[in-house]
Structures are given as structure tokens and as C-alpha cells.
Scaffold this motif. Sequence first.
Motif, short mmCIF file in Angstrom:
data_model
loop_
_atom_site.label_atom_id
_atom_site.label_comp_id
_atom_site.label_asym_id
_atom_site.label_seq_id
_atom_site.Cartn_x
_atom_site.Cartn_y
_atom_site.Cartn_z
N GLU A 1 1.82 11.02 6.15
CA GLU A 1 0.77 11.50 7.24
C GLU A 1 -1.11 11.29 6.29
O GLU A 1 -1.44 11.20 7.67
CB GLU A 1 1.61 12.37 8.00
CG GLU A 1 0.58 13.01 8.94
CD GLU A 1 1.02 13.99 9.51
OE1 GLU A 1 0.62 15.04 10.80
OE2 GLU A 1 2.35 15.24 9.29
N ALA A 2 -0.60 12.45 5.55
CA ALA A 2 -2.07 12.63 5.08
C ALA A 2 -2.76 10.82 4.59
O ALA A 2 -3.91 11.27 4.78
CB ALA A 2 -1.66 13.32 3.71
N ASP A 3 -2.36 10.62 3.84
CA ASP A 3 -2.27 9.15 3.74
C ASP A 3 -2.93 8.25 4.70
O ASP A 3 -4.31 7.61 5.01
CB ASP A 3 -2.09 8.52 2.48
CG ASP A 3 -2.37 7.33 2.03
OD1 ASP A 3 -3.00 6.61 1.17
OD2 ASP A 3 -2.40 6.16 2.74
N LEU A 4 -1.83 8.16 6.12
CA LEU A 4 -2.10 7.43 6.71
C LEU A 4 -3.16 8.07 8.08
O LEU A 4 -4.43 7.73 8.78
CB LEU A 4 -0.89 7.66 7.53
CG LEU A 4 -1.18 6.42 9.56
CD1 LEU A 4 -1.50 5.55 8.50
CD2 LEU A 4 0.35 6.72 10.51
N GLU A 5 -3.60 8.99 7.90
CA GLU A 5 -4.95 10.32 7.81
C GLU A 5 -6.56 9.57 7.44
O GLU A 5 -6.97 8.60 7.96
CB GLU A 5 -4.91 11.37 8.99
CG GLU A 5 -5.82 12.55 8.73
CD GLU A 5 -5.84 14.12 9.03
OE1 GLU A 5 -6.76 14.55 9.21
OE2 GLU A 5 -4.66 14.00 8.51
N HIS B 1 0.46 -1.08 0.12
CA HIS B 1 0.57 -0.39 0.32
C HIS B 1 0.58 1.71 0.20
O HIS B 1 1.64 0.81 1.27
CB HIS B 1 -1.30 -0.32 1.08
CG HIS B 1 -1.71 1.25 1.49
ND1 HIS B 1 -3.10 1.23 0.98
CD2 HIS B 1 -1.34 2.47 1.79
CE1 HIS B 1 -3.34 2.65 1.23
NE2 HIS B 1 -2.83 3.15 1.82
N ASP B 2 0.95 2.34 -0.72
CA ASP B 2 1.64 3.37 -0.75
C ASP B 2 0.50 4.69 -0.72
O ASP B 2 -0.98 4.21 -0.80
CB ASP B 2 1.95 3.91 -2.55
CG ASP B 2 2.91 2.43 -2.96
OD1 ASP B 2 3.59 2.18 -2.26
OD2 ASP B 2 2.89 1.68 -3.74
N PRO B 3 0.58 5.84 -0.93
CA PRO B 3 0.10 6.62 0.17
C PRO B 3 -0.39 6.94 -1.49
O PRO B 3 -0.10 6.81 -2.14
CB PRO B 3 1.49 7.98 0.37
CG PRO B 3 2.45 7.72 0.26
CD PRO B 3 2.58 6.17 -0.35
N GLY B 4 -1.86 7.57 -1.66
CA GLY B 4 -2.84 7.53 -2.15
C GLY B 4 -3.29 6.75 -2.84
O GLY B 4 -4.35 6.74 -3.52
N SER B 5 -2.65 5.36 -2.63
CA SER B 5 -3.45 4.11 -3.32
C SER B 5 -4.51 3.45 -2.32
O SER B 5 -5.28 3.99 -1.24
CB SER B 5 -2.68 3.10 -3.31
OG SER B 5 -2.51 2.47 -2.96
N THR B 6 -5.59 2.32 -3.17
CA THR B 6 -6.40 2.00 -2.45
C THR B 6 -6.36 1.65 -1.89
O THR B 6 -5.80 0.41 -1.51
CB THR B 6 -7.54 1.05 -4.07
OG1 THR B 6 -7.83 2.30 -5.33
CG2 THR B 6 -9.10 0.76 -3.43
N PHE B 7 -7.15 1.31 -0.30
CA PHE B 7 -6.64 1.10 0.84
C PHE B 7 -7.63 -0.56 1.20
O PHE B 7 -8.71 -0.81 0.78
CB PHE B 7 -6.77 2.13 1.91
CG PHE B 7 -7.05 1.01 3.32
CD1 PHE B 7 -5.63 0.43 3.65
CD2 PHE B 7 -7.58 1.12 3.80
CE1 PHE B 7 -5.51 0.75 4.97
CE2 PHE B 7 -7.90 0.51 5.14
CZ PHE B 7 -6.27 0.32 5.60
N ARG B 8 -6.51 -1.90 0.88
CA ARG B 8 -8.02 -2.75 1.26
C ARG B 8 -7.88 -3.14 2.13
O ARG B 8 -7.27 -3.60 3.28
CB ARG B 8 -6.37 -3.83 0.54
CG ARG B 8 -6.45 -4.17 -0.73
CD ARG B 8 -7.38 -4.64 -1.64
NE ARG B 8 -7.76 -6.27 -1.18
CZ ARG B 8 -7.33 -7.22 -1.35
NH1 ARG B 8 -6.41 -6.71 -3.09
NH2 ARG B 8 -7.38 -7.80 -0.68
#
Length: 255
Positions: free
Chosen positions: A81-85, A54-61
Motif C-alpha cells: 500500500e505505501a509503495d503503491l501510494e 518492481h519491489d516495494p521501495g525499489s526505484t520505479f521505472r
Amino acid sequence: MTTETLEPAGASKGTITVVHLYPREMSIYGDRGNTHALAGRIRRHGYTAEVVLHDPGSTFRSDGHLFMGGGGQDSGQARVEADLEAVGPALKAMAADGVPMLVICGMYQLFGNSFHTVTGQVLPGLGILDVTTKGNDKRMIGPVCLETEYGKVVGYENHSGSTVLGSGQEAFGSVLSGHGNNGEDRTEGARTNHVIGSYLHGPLLPANPMVSDALIAVAAERATGRPFEPEDLDDPLADEARTRQVRRLLSRERV
């Protein structure tokens, strides 16, 4: 998002999806090796391992059965940080529901309440683990031996963050040799439900297959709806490496 599938040698007992969070930004001390070790061990136990990066901005499984995260520099933490939020609420809900997770070093810090950098920046955490981390000028480096519920666990730490457990937060283990969370209270890492946070690199899992099996057991039951069906695996190299490090470190402590 990149996906790889590893099939067992015989008929598969089911598919276990392993999601590795931010492998480029947060995997600077070989922590991606934990994912390789898990995938290989899942396959050896007779299950299909689906590995998702999983990379920042990719679809979350959000249908993952087991989540991994590694260490990174302060800059790496800031980049995710932004994607984790964005995915944080889903991760918190899954953690509360019992999904197994292993987060190392930088990701361990971000799974806590907050990380205060040496420059004064405050990075909010997910609050999955009740820990708070502050950066300082002192680095805690070296081999570590822990006593845990899984037995003696070994690894290598390299961190400047000093982590303190909240009241009632269980540690991953007690330090027999090394620094641990902060070099003072002899705690290392944190554990809540099936979420383990730790500073131990190495990477951790190849030398400590019993920790892998504990995570896989929970993931397998979630994936298949049946109890974990382990194979009788022989791990002589891992056992010898761990035994030798335990002996060496405890002997050093007695000097």
C-alpha cells in the motif's frame, strides 16, 4: 529491482520494457506467468523484452512501456500500500497517457477507487479504474468464459471481493460462464484506455495470446515510435486449450 533481458532470434526491432509490480507480494495464483508469456511473445515478435521486477521501495521505472500486476491476499495488498501510494501518481499519469497495463485480482482492486476488507479496513485505490470492491464471506471460484472485444477469453477466478463498476465504466468482458465481478451483473473486469483489470487467473495470457498482442501492439509503438511490426505466430496449443474450455463451459451453461 531485478531486470532480465530476452533477445529475439534475429535483429531486434526495438526494446519493450515490461514492469511487473510486486511479484513477491502480489502473484499468488501464477500471475507472474503473464509476464513470462508477454516476454516470450515480445521476443517471438522480434523485439527485445526487458523485464523489470518492481519491489516495494525499489526505484520505479517510469519509462516502462507495459505494466503488469497480479493477485494477492489482503495482507499482501496491505504490504504494498505505501509503495503503491508513492508510485501511484506516476501510474495514473501513464494510464491517462495510454500506457498499456494488465492488473489481475488484488491489483485490479487496488487500481480501483477503494477496497473494503471483511474486517472493515478500507484500502484506498489509485482510481485508474472506476470500480469499488467489498470483501465478503462468499468466494467466487471456478473456470470462466467471457465475450470480449478480443474474442472469447477464458481463465479461472478465485476471489471473495465483490466489485461494482462505476457509471460509464466499461467492463473487460461479459460473462458467458462463471461469476465475474460480483456474480450478479454478468460483468467481468474493467477497461479504461489501454488499462485492463480482471479477476482471471490461469494465468490469463498464455491461453489468450490475442490479449497479449493487443497490449504488445500499444507498447511497441510507444517504445519505438513506429507501428507494431508483428510476426505471423502460430499458437495451436493455446488455441486448442481455449477452444476446448469455451466448448466445455458453454455446454455446461446450456444444460
